[in-house]
Scaffold this active site. Structure first.
Site, short mmCIF file in Angstrom:
data_model
loop_
_atom_site.label_atom_id
_atom_site.label_comp_id
_atom_site.label_asym_id
_atom_site.label_seq_id
_atom_site.Cartn_x
_atom_site.Cartn_y
_atom_site.Cartn_z
N GLY A 108 0.82 -1.20 0.00
CA GLY A 108 0.00 0.00 0.00
C GLY A 108 0.85 1.24 0.00
O GLY A 108 2.07 1.17 0.12
N THR A 142 -1.27 -3.07 7.92
CA THR A 142 -0.93 -2.26 6.75
C THR A 142 -1.78 -1.00 6.73
O THR A 142 -1.30 0.09 6.47
CB THR A 142 -1.12 -3.06 5.45
OG1 THR A 142 -0.22 -4.17 5.44
CG2 THR A 142 -0.86 -2.19 4.23
N HIS A 155 -0.47 1.34 9.48
CA HIS A 155 0.79 1.95 9.04
C HIS A 155 0.52 3.08 8.03
O HIS A 155 1.05 4.19 8.17
CB HIS A 155 1.64 0.84 8.40
CG HIS A 155 2.98 1.29 7.91
ND1 HIS A 155 4.15 0.94 8.52
CD2 HIS A 155 3.34 2.04 6.84
CE1 HIS A 155 5.18 1.46 7.86
NE2 HIS A 155 4.70 2.14 6.83
N GLU A 156 -0.30 2.80 7.02
CA GLU A 156 -0.53 3.78 5.97
C GLU A 156 -1.33 4.99 6.46
O GLU A 156 -1.06 6.12 6.07
CB GLU A 156 -1.24 3.13 4.78
CG GLU A 156 -0.43 2.03 4.10
CD GLU A 156 0.90 2.52 3.56
OE1 GLU A 156 1.08 3.75 3.42
OE2 GLU A 156 1.77 1.68 3.32
N HIS A 194 8.52 6.90 8.43
CA HIS A 194 9.08 5.61 8.84
C HIS A 194 9.97 5.84 10.05
O HIS A 194 10.68 6.83 10.14
CB HIS A 194 9.90 5.00 7.71
CG HIS A 194 9.06 4.33 6.68
ND1 HIS A 194 9.36 4.34 5.34
CD2 HIS A 194 7.91 3.62 6.79
CE1 HIS A 194 8.45 3.67 4.67
NE2 HIS A 194 7.55 3.22 5.53
N THR A 225 11.24 7.92 19.80
CA THR A 225 11.55 6.69 19.08
C THR A 225 13.06 6.63 18.89
O THR A 225 13.66 7.58 18.40
CB THR A 225 10.85 6.65 17.71
OG1 THR A 225 11.23 7.81 16.95
CG2 THR A 225 9.35 6.62 17.87
N ALA A 262 19.18 1.99 12.30
CA ALA A 262 19.93 2.03 11.05
C ALA A 262 19.06 1.76 9.83
O ALA A 262 19.40 2.19 8.73
CB ALA A 262 21.06 1.01 11.10
N ASP A 317 2.57 -8.06 10.64
CA ASP A 317 1.42 -7.50 11.36
C ASP A 317 1.38 -7.93 12.82
O ASP A 317 1.06 -7.15 13.71
CB ASP A 317 0.12 -7.95 10.68
CG ASP A 317 -0.21 -7.08 9.48
OD1 ASP A 317 0.70 -6.39 8.98
OD2 ASP A 317 -1.38 -7.09 9.03
#
Length: 758
Positions: A193, A229, A232-233, A242, A259, A263, A295
C-alpha cells in the site's frame, strides 16, 4: 531524537518473494515534487506548524473518549469476484484502526517494559461515512469493477475515473481508502500500500492498499492479515514518517523524540532487544506501527507520534477540517434546501461582499471561495444565520468562484455557485509585475536592478525570471519587509536551489556561487499568509564569473618535476603558460610497459611538449610551429614520467591549453582495475542524497581516489578510496547535480556516475 526537517511525499510499501514489506517512497516523492514544485513549500509549512504546536498535546496514555473522529469512504476496485471484498472484511479494517489508534489492541501488552512509558492512546477514531459529499445517505463503500489487474503508485491511477479508478471524495471531510487488485511502483508489483502525506493534491489524497493486506478476514493473507498495513498507511496519511527516517544512516530521523534512532527497517518478528549499528541497550523499537515488521509484531504508537498526528488534526493543521465533517452523521429524512438568490456587491481590487437569500430551517451556512484557476477552496467565516459574507485580501483583476450551502440541524444541502471579478489596482506597487503567481507565469526581470512589488493577500506569491548568459554568482536581497516574507531560488526545472527564511521583518538574502548559464526563478511569499500593501524591495544581483584557467593540476608548485601534480590518464586537463618564463610539469605513472600517446592541443601560442623519465631525462619531444598541436607517441617501460609544456621564445597567454596522456597497450596490474581501457561500475545511493552518499564500486577496485565535480566541471570534493565501498559526506554541497569520478591509484579515470544533492 534529533529534530530535522525531512521533506517527504508519498510513501509505498511492498511485498517481495520472502513476504517482506519494502519501501518505494523515494521515487514517488521525486515524481510528486517534480510535478508540483509548490508541494515542497506545503510540506515545509506543515512541518513548521507541527513543530510549533508540539507542546500543546496531552501525552496521557489513559484510554478515553476519542478527540478526533474521521469519516472513511472505501473505494473497492475489483477485477475478479474474489477481489470484491466483503462488507465484513472492510469493517474488520475499521475495527483495527479504532483499536490501534485508541490503545485498545490486546497485543499492546507485548510491548517490552523498556518502551511502555512511551505507548500512547492517540484518541483518534474512524467511522464508515454515513452521508455523501452532497448530503445523500451512504454505506461509505463504493464498488467498481475495473478492467485493470494492477494500479501504478507512480501514476496514482486508482484515484481517477478516467484511468479505471474511482475519484476521491472531498478530502476536507473524508479519509479516502482505495482497495485494489495489485499495486506497482517503479515497475515492481506486489506493493502492500501507499499513502499521501498532508500537503499533496486534493484529487489524490488518501491511502491505497492491496486487497490481500486489508482487514483481518476474507482475502487478508498472512503475515499481513491483522490490518496493520492500514494502521501503518493511515499513520503516514496523518504525517508520520518511517521510524528509521527513510535513509539507512544513523543521522536520519523520523522527527519524533521518543523513538530510538535505528539504522534501517526491520522485517519479520525480531526478538527483544534488537540492537543495530545506531542503538545499544534497549535497542530499536521494531514493534512500532511505522517499522516494517509483520502484522503480528507491530502494536504501538508513541506519545511523540501522537503529537505529530495532532499537528495536522488540530485547529490550523492541514487536516483540521475533518473535525467539522458531517460524514459520520446520517442525513435526516427532511430536506435541507440549497441557497438561492446569490449576488456580489461592493467589489473592489481586494475585497467583495457575497450574499444569498435566507433558507427556512437553516442553522448556518458554509461559504467557500477560490480563484477560477485554483483547485482548492478557502472557507470564509460567517455568522450562524447571516446571509452575507465580506471577503478580503483578494487579488486585483482576478475572477473568483464562490459557493454557499445550507447547514440544517441534521443534514446539509448541496452547494450553489456564482462568481465575480475584482477591479484593477489603482495605485501603489500591488499590481507591479502581476500576474506572476506561479513559475509558469513568472515575470521576466533584469539582474542587478532593484524592483518593487507587494504581497497583497494571504495567497499571493510573486515569481520572477532571470536569465544568465554566463556562469555567475548570485547575491539576491529582499528588504523593506512589511511582514514575515521568505525568499527562494529555483533552477529552470523548478527545483529549489536555496532558501532564506528569517523570522519577522528581517531582510532575506541568498548568495550562491558558480551558477551555470541558463534560466532561474526567484519567489517571494508571505510565511503563514503574511501580506501587506507596503512595497518590498528585491534586487537579483548576478555577477559573471571570470573563466577559471588553469585547471586543478596547473598550480603554484608544478614549475618543476618535484612539484608536478599527478594527472589522470585518458583525460583532457587544462593549464596555461602565464608568463615568458612559465614552464608546466605533470606527472604520471606506468605500472606495466606499453605504448602511450601525449597530446597538447587548443594552443593559444607556439607551445612545445617534452616527455621526461623519472630522472628528468628527455625521452621524447614535439616542436611544431605556431599554434599547431603537439603529439608524442612513445613505448614506455614501467615507471614515473613527466610531461613538460613551455612556450617557444617566451610565448605565453591567459588562455588554456589542453593536455592528455592516453594509454595504448600500456596497462596497470596492481589489481585496482581490469585493463587500460576497462571501467568499473559505480553505484551511488541514496540518489538524490541528503547528508551522505554511499558508494559501491565493482570490478575488483581496491584503492584509488574519488572526485566530485559541480555542474560547471569545477572540482568541489575529493577523498581517498581504500576499498570498494565508501561513505562520502555531501552535507556541505549546495543542492544541484554533481558528477562523481573514480580514479585508480595511478590517476586513471576508471568509472563515473551522476548524483543529485537535495
Amino acid at each position: 531524537m534529533k529534530k530535522q526537517l525531512l521533506l517527504l511525499g508519498f510513501l509505498a510499501l511492498g511485498i517481495g518473494a520472502h513476504a517482506q514489506r519494502k519501501c518505494a517512497s523515494h521515487e514517488h516523492l521525486q515524481q510528486q515534487v517534480a510535478r508540483d514544485p509548490q508541494m515542497q513549500n506545503n510540506l515545509e509549512s506543515i512541518e513548521r506548524f507541527t513543530q510549533a504546536k508540539a507542546g500543546n498535546v496531552s501525552h496521557s496514555t489513559l484510554r478515553g473518549t476519542p478527540v478526533y473522529t474521521i469519516p472513511v469512504v472505501v473505494h473497492v476496485l475489483w477485477n475478479t469476484s474474489a477481489q470484491n471484498i466483503s462488507d465484513a472484511q472492510i469493517q474488520s479494517q475499521i475495527d483495527v484502526l479504532n483499536r490501534d489508534f485508541q490503545l485498545n489492541n490486546a497485543d499492546t501488552s507485548l510491548v517490552p517494559a523498556a518502551f511502555r512509558s512511551a505507548v500512547a492512546d492517540c484518541k483518534i477514531s474512524f467511522c464508515m461515512a454515513q452521508r455523501t459529499p452532497t448530503g445523500a445517505a451512504t454505506t461509505g463503500i463504493i464498488r467498481k469493477q475495473t478492467t485493470k489487474t494492477s494500479f501504478d503508485a507512480d501514476l496514482d491511477d486508482a484515484k481517477s475515473n478516467s484511468t479505471g479508478g474511482s475519484a476521491a471524495w472531498d478530502r476536507n471531510s473524508y479519509l479516502n481508502l482505495w482497495i485494489v487488485p495489485d499495486i506497482k511502483s517503479g515497475g515492481q508489483s506486489g506493493i502492500l500500500g501507499y499513502a499521501q502525506f498532508p500537503g499533496g493534491a486534493a484529487a489524490t489524497d488518501g491511502v491505497v492498499i492491496g486487497y490481500k493486506y486489508f482487514g483481518t478476514t476474507g482475502t487478508a493473507a498472512a503475515p499481513f492479515n491483522k490490518g496493520r498495513t492500514g494502521t501503518h498507511e493511515v499513520g503516514h496519511w496523518l504525517n508520520l514518517r518511517h521510524i528509521w527516517g527513510d535513509e539507512s544512516a544513523c543521522s536520519q530521523d523520523d522527527l519524533v523524540g521518543d523513538t530510538p534512532l535505528q539504522a534501517g527497517q526491520n522485517y519479520g518478528c525480531p526478538s527483544f532487544p534488537k540492537v543495530d549499528a545506531c542503538t545499544s541497550g534497549n535497542g530499536v523499537m521494531y514493534m512500532n506501527y511505522m517499522d516494517y515488521t509483520d502484522d503480528a509484531c507491530m502494536y504501538m504508537f508513541t506519545n511523540g507520534q501522537k503529537t505529530r498526528m495532532y499537528g495536522v488534526l488540530q485547529s490550523g493543521g492541514a487536516r483540521a477540517s475533518l473535525a467539522s465533517s458531517l460524514g459520520c452523521q446520517a442525513p435526516s429524512t427532511s430536506t435541507c434546501a440549497a441557497p438561492s438568490g446569490l449576488a456580489s456587491s461592493s467589489v473592489s481590487a481586494s475585497s467583495a461582499t457575497v450574499s444569498w437569500a435566507a433558507v427556512s430551517g437553516a442553522a448556518s451556512y458554509t461559504v467557500q471561495y477560490k480563484t477560477s484557476a485554483a483547485t482548492t477552496w478557502t472557507t470564509a467565516a460567517s455568522a450562524a444565520t447571516s446571509t452575507s459574507v465580506s471577503l478580503t485580501g483578494l487579488s486585483a483583476s482576478t475572477t473568483y468562484n464562490w459557493q454557499v450551502r445550507t447547514n440544517c440541524s441534521s443534514s446539509s444541502s448541496s452547494y450553489t455557485a456564482s462568481s465575480f471579478t475584482t477591479t484593477a489596482a489603482t495605485s501603489g506597487c500591488g499590481s507591479n509585475y502581476e500576474p506572476n503567481e506561479s513559475l509558469s507565469a513568472a515575470a521576466a526581470v533584469p539582474t542587478s536592478t532593484p524592483l518593487s512589488a507587494a504581497i497583497t493577500t494571504t495567497t499571493d506569491q510573486d515569481w520572477f525570471k532571470v536569465t544568465l548568459a554566463a556562469t555567475s554568482n548570485f547575491n539576491i536581497s529582499l528588504s523593506g519587509l512589511a511582514g514575515d516574507y521568505d525568499l527562494v531560488l529555483y533552477n529552470s526545472a523548478g527545483t529549489q536551489l536555496a532558501i532564506s527564511e528569517n523570522g519577522g521583518t528581517t531582510s532575506e538574502s541568498i548568495s550562491r556561487t558558480n551558477n551555470a548559464a541558463g534560466t532561474y526563478y526567484v519567489k517571494v511569499f508571505g510565511y503563514n499568509g503574511a501580506n501587506s500593501a507596503t512595497c518590498y524591495s528585491l534586487n537579483i544581483g548576478a555577477t559573471a564569473v571570470a573563466t577559471t584557467c588553469p585547471g586543478t593540476y596547473d598550480n603554484s608548485t608544478n614549475g618543476s618535476t618535484s612539484g608536478a601534480a599527478q594527472i589522470p590518464f585518458n583525460t583532457d586537463i587544462k593549464g596555461t603558460i602565464g608568463s615568458s618564463t612559465d614552464v608546466d610539469y605533470y606527472k604520471f605513472v606506468i605500472t606495466t610497459g606499453g605504448s602511450i600517446t601525449l597530446t597538447l592541443g587548443t594552443l593559444p601560442g607556439d607551445y612545445d611538449l617534452k616527455l621526461l623519465n623519472s630522472a628528468g631525462t628527455q625521452v621524447g619531444i614535439s616542436q611544431n610551429g605556431g599554434t599547431t598541436g603537439e603529439t608524442i607517441s612513445y613505448t614506455a617501460a614501467a615507471g614515473t614520467y613527466y610531461a613538460q609544456v613551455y612556450g617557444y621564445n617566451g610565448a605565453n597567454s591567459a588562455t588554456c591549453y589542453t593536455l592528455k596522456v592516453a594509454l595504448g597497450t600500456a596497462t596497470r596490474n596492481d589489481g585496482s582495475v581490469v585493463s587500460a581501457t576497462g571501467t568499473v561500475k559505480v553505484q551511488a545511493y541514496p540518489n538524490p542524497a541528503g547528508q551522505v552518499l554511499q558508494l559501491n564500486i565493482s570490478e575488483g577496485m581496491t584503492r584509488g581516489q574519488l572526485r566530485v565535480l559541480d555542474a560547471s566541471g569545477r572540482p568541489v570534493l575529493q577523498q581517498q578510496l581504500l576499498r570498494n565501498s565508501a561513505t562520502l559526506s555531501v552535507s556541505g554541497l549546495p543542492a544541484g547535480v554533481y558528477h562523481l569520478q573514480v580514479f585508480s591509484s595511478e590517476g586513471v579515470l576508471v568509472g563515473q556516475t551522476k548524483f543529485v544533492k537535495r
